[in-house]
Design an enzyme around this catalytic site. Sequence first.
Site, PDB file in Angstrom:
ATOM      1  N   ARG A   1     -40.230  -2.822  14.562  1.00 39.93           N
ATOM      2  CA  ARG A   1     -38.661  -2.952  13.914  1.00 39.93           C
ATOM      3  C   ARG A   1     -38.147  -1.475  13.215  1.00 39.93           C
ATOM      4  O   ARG A   1     -37.063  -1.234  13.229  1.00 39.93           O
ATOM      5  CB  ARG A   1     -38.561  -4.160  13.006  1.00 39.93           C
ATOM      6  CG  ARG A   1     -37.325  -4.779  12.567  1.00 39.93           C
ATOM      7  CD  ARG A   1     -37.063  -6.067  11.909  1.00 39.93           C
ATOM      8  NE  ARG A   1     -37.804  -6.960  12.597  1.00 39.93           N
ATOM      9  CZ  ARG A   1     -37.254  -7.668  13.725  1.00 39.93           C
ATOM     10  NH1 ARG A   1     -35.947  -7.380  14.001  1.00 39.93           N
ATOM     11  NH2 ARG A   1     -37.770  -8.526  14.144  1.00 39.93           N
TER      12      ARG A   1
ATOM     13  N   ILE B   1     -32.224  -7.773  13.881  1.00 39.43           N
ATOM     14  CA  ILE B   1     -32.162  -7.526  12.599  1.00 39.43           C
ATOM     15  C   ILE B   1     -32.839  -5.963  12.267  1.00 39.43           C
ATOM     16  O   ILE B   1     -34.034  -5.605  12.902  1.00 39.43           O
ATOM     17  CB  ILE B   1     -33.037  -8.658  11.797  1.00 39.43           C
ATOM     18  CG1 ILE B   1     -32.373  -9.949  12.099  1.00 39.43           C
ATOM     19  CG2 ILE B   1     -33.730  -8.184  10.445  1.00 39.43           C
ATOM     20  CD1 ILE B   1     -33.259 -11.140  11.799  1.00 39.43           C
ATOM     21  N   LEU B   2     -32.249  -5.211  11.478  1.00 40.50           N
ATOM     22  CA  LEU B   2     -32.656  -4.050  11.100  1.00 40.50           C
ATOM     23  C   LEU B   2     -33.662  -4.018   9.940  1.00 40.50           C
ATOM     24  O   LEU B   2     -33.353  -4.750   9.023  1.00 40.50           O
ATOM     25  CB  LEU B   2     -31.565  -3.021  11.300  1.00 40.50           C
ATOM     26  CG  LEU B   2     -30.758  -2.781  12.314  1.00 40.50           C
ATOM     27  CD1 LEU B   2     -29.387  -1.968  12.442  1.00 40.50           C
ATOM     28  CD2 LEU B   2     -31.692  -2.234  13.726  1.00 40.50           C
TER      29      LEU B   2
ATOM     30  N   ASN C   1     -21.045  -6.775   7.508  1.00 43.75           N
ATOM     31  CA  ASN C   1     -21.530  -7.735   8.304  1.00 43.75           C
ATOM     32  C   ASN C   1     -20.288  -8.867   8.129  1.00 43.75           C
ATOM     33  O   ASN C   1     -19.924  -9.177   6.928  1.00 43.75           O
ATOM     34  CB  ASN C   1     -22.818  -8.353   8.232  1.00 43.75           C
ATOM     35  CG  ASN C   1     -23.221  -9.336   9.216  1.00 43.75           C
ATOM     36  OD1 ASN C   1     -22.756  -9.012  10.404  1.00 43.75           O
ATOM     37  ND2 ASN C   1     -23.892 -10.322   8.896  1.00 43.75           N
ATOM     38  N   THR C   2     -19.921  -9.446   9.215  1.00 40.50           N
ATOM     39  CA  THR C   2     -19.094 -10.796   9.334  1.00 40.50           C
ATOM     40  C   THR C   2     -20.323 -12.060   9.718  1.00 40.50           C
ATOM     41  O   THR C   2     -20.816 -11.851  10.811  1.00 40.50           O
ATOM     42  CB  THR C   2     -17.961 -10.555   9.940  1.00 40.50           C
ATOM     43  OG1 THR C   2     -17.433 -12.015   9.796  1.00 40.50           O
ATOM     44  CG2 THR C   2     -18.295 -10.445  11.380  1.00 40.50           C
ATOM     45  N   HIS C   3     -20.291 -13.222   9.095  1.00 41.98           N
ATOM     46  CA  HIS C   3     -21.125 -14.130   9.400  1.00 41.98           C
ATOM     47  C   HIS C   3     -20.437 -15.422   9.615  1.00 41.98           C
ATOM     48  O   HIS C   3     -19.517 -15.818   8.661  1.00 41.98           O
ATOM     49  CB  HIS C   3     -22.297 -14.265   8.092  1.00 41.98           C
ATOM     50  CG  HIS C   3     -23.302 -15.468   8.504  1.00 41.98           C
ATOM     51  ND1 HIS C   3     -24.352 -15.307   9.494  1.00 41.98           N
ATOM     52  CD2 HIS C   3     -23.350 -16.711   8.121  1.00 41.98           C
ATOM     53  CE1 HIS C   3     -24.847 -16.259   9.498  1.00 41.98           C
ATOM     54  NE2 HIS C   3     -24.324 -17.238   8.772  1.00 41.98           N
TER      55      HIS C   3
ATOM     56  N   ASP D   1     -28.200 -11.870   5.570  1.00 40.36           N
ATOM     57  CA  ASP D   1     -27.252 -12.768   5.201  1.00 40.36           C
ATOM     58  C   ASP D   1     -27.332 -12.988   3.569  1.00 40.36           C
ATOM     59  O   ASP D   1     -26.780 -14.026   3.089  1.00 40.36           O
ATOM     60  CB  ASP D   1     -27.124 -13.983   6.021  1.00 40.36           C
ATOM     61  CG  ASP D   1     -27.111 -14.137   7.455  1.00 40.36           C
ATOM     62  OD1 ASP D   1     -26.345 -12.926   7.835  1.00 40.36           O
ATOM     63  OD2 ASP D   1     -27.362 -14.712   8.345  1.00 40.36           O
TER      64      ASP D   1
HETATM   65  C1  GRF Z   1     -19.205 -13.536  15.303  1.00 38.22           C
HETATM   66  O1  GRF Z   1     -19.232 -14.836  14.986  1.00 38.22           O
HETATM   67  C2  GRF Z   1     -19.937 -12.927  14.053  1.00 38.22           C
HETATM   68  O2  GRF Z   1     -19.982 -13.526  12.742  1.00 38.22           O
HETATM   69  C3  GRF Z   1     -21.595 -13.111  14.425  1.00 38.22           C
HETATM   70  O3  GRF Z   1     -21.626 -12.844  15.856  1.00 38.22           O
HETATM   71  C4  GRF Z   1     -20.316 -13.172  16.353  1.00 38.22           C
HETATM   72  C5  GRF Z   1     -19.749 -12.170  17.271  1.00 38.22           C
HETATM   73  O4  GRF Z   1     -18.720 -12.428  18.120  1.00 38.22           O
HETATM   74  N1  GRF Z   1     -22.391 -12.354  13.567  1.00 38.22           N
HETATM   75  P1  GRF Z   1     -18.348 -11.479  19.409  1.00 38.22           P
HETATM   76  O5  GRF Z   1     -19.711 -11.267  20.055  1.00 38.22           O
HETATM   77  O6  GRF Z   1     -17.899 -10.257  18.881  1.00 38.22           O
HETATM   78  O7  GRF Z   1     -17.251 -12.296  20.129  1.00 38.22           O
END
Ligand code: GRF
Length: 188
Positions: free
Chosen positions: A60, A87-88, A102-104, A140
């Site tokens: 990693r 995971i970095l 990041n979006t989760h 996260d």
């Molecule tokens: C998103 O729901 C994001 O929150 C999660 O991975 C998904 C990426 O969606 N970490 P896509 O591959 O860009 O459609």
Amino acid sequence: MRLAVLASGTGSIYKAITDAGVDVAAVLVDRDCPAIDIAHENDLQAVLVERADFGTKFDRDQYSHDVVTALRHEDIDVVAMAGFGTILGDPFFDAYEGRVLNTHPSLLPSFPGWHAVRDALQHGARITGCTVHVATLEVDAGPILAQAAVEIRDDDDEASLHERIKLVERDLYPNTIKKFLAELETTT
Ligand code: GRF
């Protein structure tokens, strides 16, 4: 500020970022994935830092170091993860501390990890959503910048719920990135 997007999946979040008018200077992927084609449509050549090993011997730190080298080569200041599947480690967060977003697909701190949508369903949650946060070494767990709620329907399965969450992410994430970049411009 030069922004890079890191993607592995369908690239729909990356596409939403560019469609919202955010200037993406580079796209980095860890595998062959549709984000490469979206980059191409946006006149960008995606940078592939291929993750060859998904087993226990995966190095990693070395991989993270290779990602940093590739981003430095593109003069990147800020990174937006958009469904990046690796995971970095330390070398990456040392290089870009406080500058990784990041979006989760859950309302953190509920349901961190890879199966956030499935976990919310399995727990019988009635409301979930998405969280845009500053990414840190602990997965996260970084400071939350924005959240939006999504109602869980009785007939939802993982795919239908994830798609409704993504609809919200495609709006919330680009807007949060814009604000983050604007604030960074004024403070640096
Ligand atoms: C998103 O729901 C994001 O929150 C999660 O991975 C998904 C990426 O969606 N970490 P896509 O591959 O860009 O459609």
